[in-house]
Design a protein around this motif. Sequence first.
Motif, short mmCIF file in Angstrom:
data_model
loop_
_atom_site.label_atom_id
_atom_site.label_comp_id
_atom_site.label_asym_id
_atom_site.label_seq_id
_atom_site.Cartn_x
_atom_site.Cartn_y
_atom_site.Cartn_z
N PRO A 22 2.36 14.78 -7.06
CA PRO A 22 3.05 14.99 -5.82
C PRO A 22 4.26 14.23 -5.69
O PRO A 22 5.11 14.65 -4.52
CB PRO A 22 2.06 14.56 -4.80
N THR A 23 4.50 13.38 -6.23
CA THR A 23 5.76 12.52 -6.08
C THR A 23 6.94 13.13 -6.69
O THR A 23 8.24 12.68 -6.45
CB THR A 23 5.81 11.00 -6.62
N MET A 24 6.56 14.18 -7.80
CA MET A 24 7.87 14.87 -8.32
C MET A 24 8.88 15.37 -7.23
O MET A 24 8.29 16.30 -6.15
CB MET A 24 7.26 15.95 -9.37
N GLY A 25 10.06 15.09 -7.13
CA GLY A 25 11.00 15.63 -6.46
C GLY A 25 11.21 14.77 -5.18
O GLY A 25 12.13 15.04 -4.25
N GLU A 26 10.37 13.67 -4.77
CA GLU A 26 10.55 12.67 -3.75
C GLU A 26 10.73 11.41 -4.15
O GLU A 26 10.65 10.36 -3.52
CB GLU A 26 9.19 12.89 -3.07
N GLU A 27 11.53 11.17 -5.53
CA GLU A 27 11.59 9.92 -6.13
C GLU A 27 12.90 9.33 -4.95
O GLU A 27 12.96 8.34 -4.76
CB GLU A 27 12.20 9.89 -7.20
N TRP A 28 13.81 10.00 -4.54
CA TRP A 28 14.89 9.60 -3.73
C TRP A 28 14.84 9.78 -2.63
O TRP A 28 14.74 8.84 -1.68
CB TRP A 28 16.17 10.50 -4.10
N ARG A 29 14.22 10.81 -1.74
CA ARG A 29 14.10 11.07 -0.46
C ARG A 29 13.12 10.29 0.41
O ARG A 29 13.41 9.72 1.22
CB ARG A 29 13.84 12.63 -0.33
N ARG A 57 22.05 18.29 -4.86
CA ARG A 57 21.46 17.12 -4.56
C ARG A 57 21.42 16.07 -5.94
O ARG A 57 20.35 15.72 -6.42
CB ARG A 57 19.93 17.56 -4.28
N PRO A 58 22.52 15.49 -6.06
CA PRO A 58 22.65 14.85 -7.16
C PRO A 58 22.07 13.41 -7.21
O PRO A 58 21.43 12.78 -8.43
CB PRO A 58 24.09 14.66 -7.29
N GLN A 59 21.89 12.77 -5.78
CA GLN A 59 21.15 11.48 -6.08
C GLN A 59 19.72 11.80 -6.25
O GLN A 59 18.89 11.04 -6.85
CB GLN A 59 21.26 10.75 -4.37
N ALA A 60 19.01 12.76 -5.75
CA ALA A 60 17.88 12.97 -5.92
C ALA A 60 17.47 13.42 -7.52
O ALA A 60 16.60 12.98 -8.05
CB ALA A 60 17.25 14.34 -5.24
N GLU A 61 18.46 14.24 -8.06
CA GLU A 61 18.16 14.24 -9.46
C GLU A 61 18.18 13.16 -10.07
O GLU A 61 17.42 12.91 -11.40
CB GLU A 61 19.30 15.48 -9.92
N ALA A 62 19.16 12.29 -9.98
CA ALA A 62 19.29 10.90 -10.70
C ALA A 62 18.02 10.26 -10.66
O ALA A 62 17.50 9.68 -11.63
CB ALA A 62 20.60 10.19 -10.18
N ALA A 63 17.71 10.15 -9.35
CA ALA A 63 16.33 9.28 -9.26
C ALA A 63 15.04 9.89 -10.11
O ALA A 63 14.33 9.12 -10.35
CB ALA A 63 16.03 9.06 -7.77
N GLY A 79 11.32 7.89 -1.61
CA GLY A 79 11.18 6.73 -2.59
C GLY A 79 9.84 6.56 -3.11
O GLY A 79 9.10 5.47 -3.40
N TRP A 80 9.11 7.80 -3.41
CA TRP A 80 7.86 7.59 -3.89
C TRP A 80 7.87 7.59 -5.64
O TRP A 80 8.85 8.03 -6.19
CB TRP A 80 7.12 9.10 -3.76
N HIS A 81 6.81 6.63 -6.01
CA HIS A 81 6.87 6.45 -7.50
C HIS A 81 5.37 6.85 -7.84
O HIS A 81 4.51 6.72 -7.26
CB HIS A 81 7.19 4.86 -7.61
N PRO A 82 5.60 7.70 -9.07
CA PRO A 82 4.37 8.33 -9.20
C PRO A 82 3.11 7.22 -9.58
O PRO A 82 1.93 7.49 -9.68
CB PRO A 82 4.46 9.18 -10.49
N GLU A 83 3.38 5.88 -10.10
CA GLU A 83 2.62 5.05 -10.41
C GLU A 83 2.32 3.85 -9.46
O GLU A 83 1.58 3.00 -9.74
CB GLU A 83 2.87 4.47 -11.88
N LYS A 84 3.11 3.70 -8.55
CA LYS A 84 3.01 2.68 -7.45
C LYS A 84 2.73 3.03 -6.11
O LYS A 84 3.59 3.92 -5.73
CB LYS A 84 4.45 1.60 -7.76
#
Length: 689
Positions: A367-374, A38-44, A376-381
């Motif tokens: 809870p946003t950890m790991g969901e940045e790509w899938r 899951r390289p896109q998820a890791e990059a994000a 689009g969750w941002h921990p602060e926004k």
Amino acid sequence: MSEATPYSVLFEPVRIGPVTARNRFFQVPHCNGMGHIRPQAEAAMRAMKAEGGWAVVCNQETEIHPTSDLSPYAENRLWDARDIPALRLMTEAVHEKGSLAAIELAHNGHHAQNLMTRAPVLAPSDMSLDAAYPKQARAMDKSDIRDFRRWHRDAALRARDAGFDIIYVYAGHEMTIPQHFMLPHLNTRSDEYGGSLENRVRLTRELLEDTREAVGDTCAVAFRFAVDEVMGTSGMQAAEEGRAVVEMLADLPDLWDVNVSNWANDSMTTRFQPQDGYQNDHIAFVKSVTGKPVVGVGRLTSPDMMVSMIRKGVVDLIGAARPSIADPFLPKKIEEGRIDEIRECIGCNICVMADSVGAPIRCTQNPTMGEEWRRGWHPEKIAPRRDENEALVVGAGPAGLECALQLARRGYQVTLAEASDAPGGRVLRESALPGLGAWMRVADYRLNELRQRANVQIFTESPLSAEQVMELGIPNVFVATGAHWRRDGIGRNTMRTPPVIAADAVILTPDDIMAGTLPPDGPVAVYDDDHAYLAGVLAEKLAADGHKVAFVTPESLVSGFTSLTLEQHRVQARLLELGVDIICNHTLASLEPDAIQIACGYTGRRREIACDAAVLVTERLRETALYDALQGRGLTTLELIGDAAGPALIADAVYAGHMAARNFERPKADVEQEWFRREIMSLSEGASS
Ligand code: ADP
Ligand code: SF4
């Protein structure tokens, strides 16, 4: 940073060979279950750390060759040039946010099973695999060593081409060949790569020289080294050979990334190591030996401790894996003086658990950890509210608190009602048990902000009925009423049929004990058909309280799930030390006032354990009465979340609360679409380049 603050020292740049870190925050390599699958998820995910202020962002162990095949685990992979584009996603994303990208090259030797490639397994000496697989590694001969050096060198060049600024040689966690060669209990060779320490370090020296020679003027060369195996005289010790290795190689790398091994000692849970900065005593000597910058870890979340570590000369760079997972914006928050907004890691190792089962990373606190790509969750926004104004959240456990917090951030008027006299739900209850004090950080972090917000009202001692909810007139209701432990013994191994329970048998549930109802003096049986941490913790508490405790479980290990959080061996050892009688592979058959009957899981043979009370840790029943009673009453929104919707980990409850708040007022089709977002491999011809 414009003016000096107590933390200014943390924001000084640090030169690392040919590159410069813009501050002292260094996200050390950490696994995440994404990797080459899951390289896109890791990059994000890595880019989010860079955005949050980590000056150096590392990837995770990166297989350099098919003889180091960690399948089925999703680590990074750099076998040949075709792996470069996936890794370049990360370096470009990290560079875009102004940080340096580092890669941890790894050959895992006999720690790799080579299940996919079926390649021979390599090690310093003939030995079994470091896994329950009946295969042996072969001692590397001179041509294997030459090949290995070539593979490592070629991988370093590919890493440079992928855009990495820092390239690691990795000798740690008892997981890689360079460290395997160093350790006398793994290296029994009699040639120039075995015997004396100088000989055992030879391969590492060669790798460092090879890497420098290959990429040295363009990339920094880092060395990750476990200075102590925390095995006393049975293993490498910082005071002896650990120090001697640093002395031998002192200025060869551009950076020392030092820790202890194995992984369970490096990533200690708070249950067994509550002290942040717990590695300092082991690593403090390194800076006195080398002139090169040093990075160290130890669940570092306190900025005051970080400053003191810099001032005392323990490290030059503040290393973090878990604190950066729990709060990717930790550096920014310190820089901006928002210390009380730091989401502190609770040291539960649920992040490790996900990697251990080959699933994408998750975090109890974030809870946003790991969901940045899938997603689009941002921990602060989070998106602002749309048409609705108000929401009611019933239940202030982890699900309700997270839901209320994110709804408040979105700008709704939020009412949070809690039946008991204090918010926190299960984390409040569980955090009072031995070793679980840090669990309360899940509630504290959220309550800190909720209490300061003008758009939030929190009511305790408010057990709401459906009528009361309707009287409040709030049209959007999130029900986070949790779950309670079963009293009837039904669990995973009872085939949905309860054991026979005599009317006068004394039965306690975890909820009873956490509410202060303790068993009478005398022997107690703890029956664990849950297999996570709680039964082990309760047995520990009861034994420490002076009870004679029998721990019965259908599993073959105590608290088997905790193997995935790297603590099962410690759980079992602690119970044994407390004199707990451990009986594995047995199910509960019946309960009498003075004994329980248990049955062998294999033969069915029965035996009796004398006890005056039994604690049943089996399954939980969902609290859905309020939700059920609110159905059909015309509410605009009625959503059941957290343990009330599906009892699971605290991390799952937080995630559910977050998800509900994020998705509130979003079109259902958009929400549904996110389930399908995944990384699909393109079909290739398969030839290497
Ligand atoms: P979760 O893990 O899903 O957050 P918890 O069990 O930790 O669940 O928390 C649920 C909380 O809901 C508990 O603190 C409980 O007291 C509270 N609660 C349950 N029923 C009601 C109710 N009808 N009104 C208000 N609070 C409730
Ligand atoms: Fe820390 Fe637990 Fe999050 Fe891991 S899952 S980063 S240990 S809070």
